[in-house]
Write an enzyme that holds these catalytic residues in place. Structure first.
Site, PDB file in Angstrom:
ATOM      1  N   GLY A  14       0.779  -1.236   0.000  1.00  0.00           N
ATOM      2  CA  GLY A  14       0.000   0.000   0.000  1.00  0.00           C
ATOM      3  C   GLY A  14       0.810   1.286   0.000  1.00  0.00           C
ATOM      4  CG  ASN A  16       1.330   3.599  -5.792  1.00  0.00           C
ATOM      5  OD1 ASN A  16       1.677   4.669  -6.283  1.00  0.00           O
ATOM      6  ND2 ASN A  16       1.905   2.449  -6.094  1.00  0.00           N
ATOM      7  NE  ARG A  94      -9.029 -12.107  -6.868  1.00  0.00           N
ATOM      8  CZ  ARG A  94      -8.713 -13.360  -7.154  1.00  0.00           C
ATOM      9  NH1 ARG A  94      -7.474 -13.783  -6.992  1.00  0.00           N
ATOM     10  NH2 ARG A  94      -9.613 -14.186  -7.622  1.00  0.00           N
ATOM     11  CG  LEU A  96     -11.860  -5.218 -10.469  1.00  0.00           C
ATOM     12  CD1 LEU A  96     -11.878  -3.706 -10.361  1.00  0.00           C
ATOM     13  CD2 LEU A  96     -12.379  -5.862  -9.186  1.00  0.00           C
ATOM     14  CG  ASN A 110      -4.649  -0.078 -12.292  1.00  0.00           C
ATOM     15  OD1 ASN A 110      -4.394  -0.339 -11.105  1.00  0.00           O
ATOM     16  ND2 ASN A 110      -4.052  -0.708 -13.298  1.00  0.00           N
ATOM     17  CG  HIS A 112       0.568  -1.062 -15.590  1.00  0.00           C
ATOM     18  ND1 HIS A 112       0.322  -2.344 -15.136  1.00  0.00           N
ATOM     19  CD2 HIS A 112       1.483  -1.176 -16.580  1.00  0.00           C
ATOM     20  CE1 HIS A 112       1.055  -3.192 -15.838  1.00  0.00           C
ATOM     21  NE2 HIS A 112       1.771  -2.515 -16.718  1.00  0.00           N
ATOM     22  CD  GLU A 177       4.250   2.539  -9.329  1.00  0.00           C
ATOM     23  OE1 GLU A 177       3.276   2.237  -8.623  1.00  0.00           O
ATOM     24  OE2 GLU A 177       5.084   1.704  -9.712  1.00  0.00           O
TER      25      GLU A 177
HETATM   26  C1  GRF Z   1       2.810  -0.718  -7.760  1.00  0.00           C
HETATM   27  O1  GRF Z   1       4.015  -0.852  -8.465  1.00  0.00           O
HETATM   28  C2  GRF Z   1       1.661  -0.493  -8.698  1.00  0.00           C
HETATM   29  O2  GRF Z   1       2.012   0.234  -9.836  1.00  0.00           O
HETATM   30  C3  GRF Z   1       1.284  -1.892  -9.081  1.00  0.00           C
HETATM   31  O3  GRF Z   1       1.447  -2.639  -7.913  1.00  0.00           O
HETATM   32  C4  GRF Z   1       2.409  -2.019  -7.071  1.00  0.00           C
HETATM   33  C5  GRF Z   1       1.736  -1.778  -5.764  1.00  0.00           C
HETATM   34  O4  GRF Z   1       2.620  -1.259  -4.800  1.00  0.00           O
HETATM   35  N1  GRF Z   1      -0.031  -1.906  -9.671  1.00  0.00           N
HETATM   36  P1  GRF Z   1       2.046  -0.588  -3.481  1.00  0.00           P
HETATM   37  O5  GRF Z   1       1.162  -1.655  -2.810  1.00  0.00           O
HETATM   38  O6  GRF Z   1       1.270   0.618  -3.860  1.00  0.00           O
HETATM   39  O7  GRF Z   1       3.240  -0.294  -2.636  1.00  0.00           O
END
Ligand code: GRF
Length: 206
Positions: A14, A16, A94, A96, A110, A112, A177
């Site tokens: 988590g 992000n 998951r 969806l 989302n 990525h 990110e």
């Molecule tokens: C991130 O690299 C995101 O881009 C991808 O999964 C990872 C999640 O990392 N979809 P976090 O749980 O936000 O640390």
């Protein structure tokens, strides 16, 4: 304008999610993180959210077996209980169903870890290095039923160094990110980035 009520969906650490929580603490940020929802009871990010005083919920996908739509209906019920207006997928592992995605058209985004449309799916950093690309990065996009295929809201490039390993590259992409996701959510919350359709093809307009 009232702040938009956002749910962040996570499956793991988590980081992000934490960057969105941090951004939403600013009084002029147009969204509040009203819920953190996970499909896994052991997602580390849940404790982080709770420590921030944010409501959390878990819908354990294993309880639904192969019934993907039943799982998605349970997610939808929790989102409705919390009066959620925008959904941010942040490491939610998951797929969806089209049914759930349609409920949130233009209101589900989302992040990525690649410059889409390159490297959809998993292990993006390994694949970027194997392909020898000079530039990699992160993308935030609207969610459509096809995986990692929705209209792009924003991207952040990262230069690949000759001595990069998947881990060193992942760390630099992750830092981007954390910058990109709060900016993209802000645009969506303000209505400055929208999902529109042209000849029925979804498209992001800014
Ligand atoms: C991130 O690299 C995101 O881009 C991808 O999964 C990872 C999640 O990392 N979809 P976090 O749980 O936000 O640390």
């Amino acid at each position: 304008m009232p702040r938009k009520r956002v749910a962040v969906l996570i499956s793991g650490r988590g980081s992000n999610m934490a960057s969105l929580i941090k951004a939403a603490k600013k009084p002029d940020y147009p969204a509040e993180i009203a819920l953190v929802l996970s499909n896994r009871l052991d997602a580390a990010g849940l404790a982080v959210a709770r420590a921030e005083g944010i409501a959390t919920a878990v819908v354990d996908h294993t309880a639904f077996g192969k019934e993907r739509e039943a799982f998605d209906r349970a997610l939808q019920a929790v989102l409705e209980q919390h009066c959620i207006e925008i959904v941010c997928l942040a490491g939610f592992m998951r797929l969806l169903t089209p049914w759930l995605v349609r409920q949130w058209e233009g209101r589900m985004i989302n992040i990525h870890p690649a410059l889409l449309p390159a490297f959809k799916g998993l292990n993006t950093h390994e694949r970027a290095l194997a392909a020898g690309v000079k530039e990699h990065g992160a993308t935030v996009h609207f969610v459509v039923p096809e995986m990692d295929a929705g209209p792009i809201i924003g991207q952040s490039p990262v230069q690949v160094a000759p001595d990069d390993t998947p881990d060193t590259l992942a760390a630099r992409v992750l830092a981007e990110e954390h910058r990109l996701y709060p900016q993209a959510l802000k645009l969506v919350a303000l209505g400055e980035a929208k999902l529109t359709r042209e000849h029925d093809e979804p498209k992001a307009t800014r």
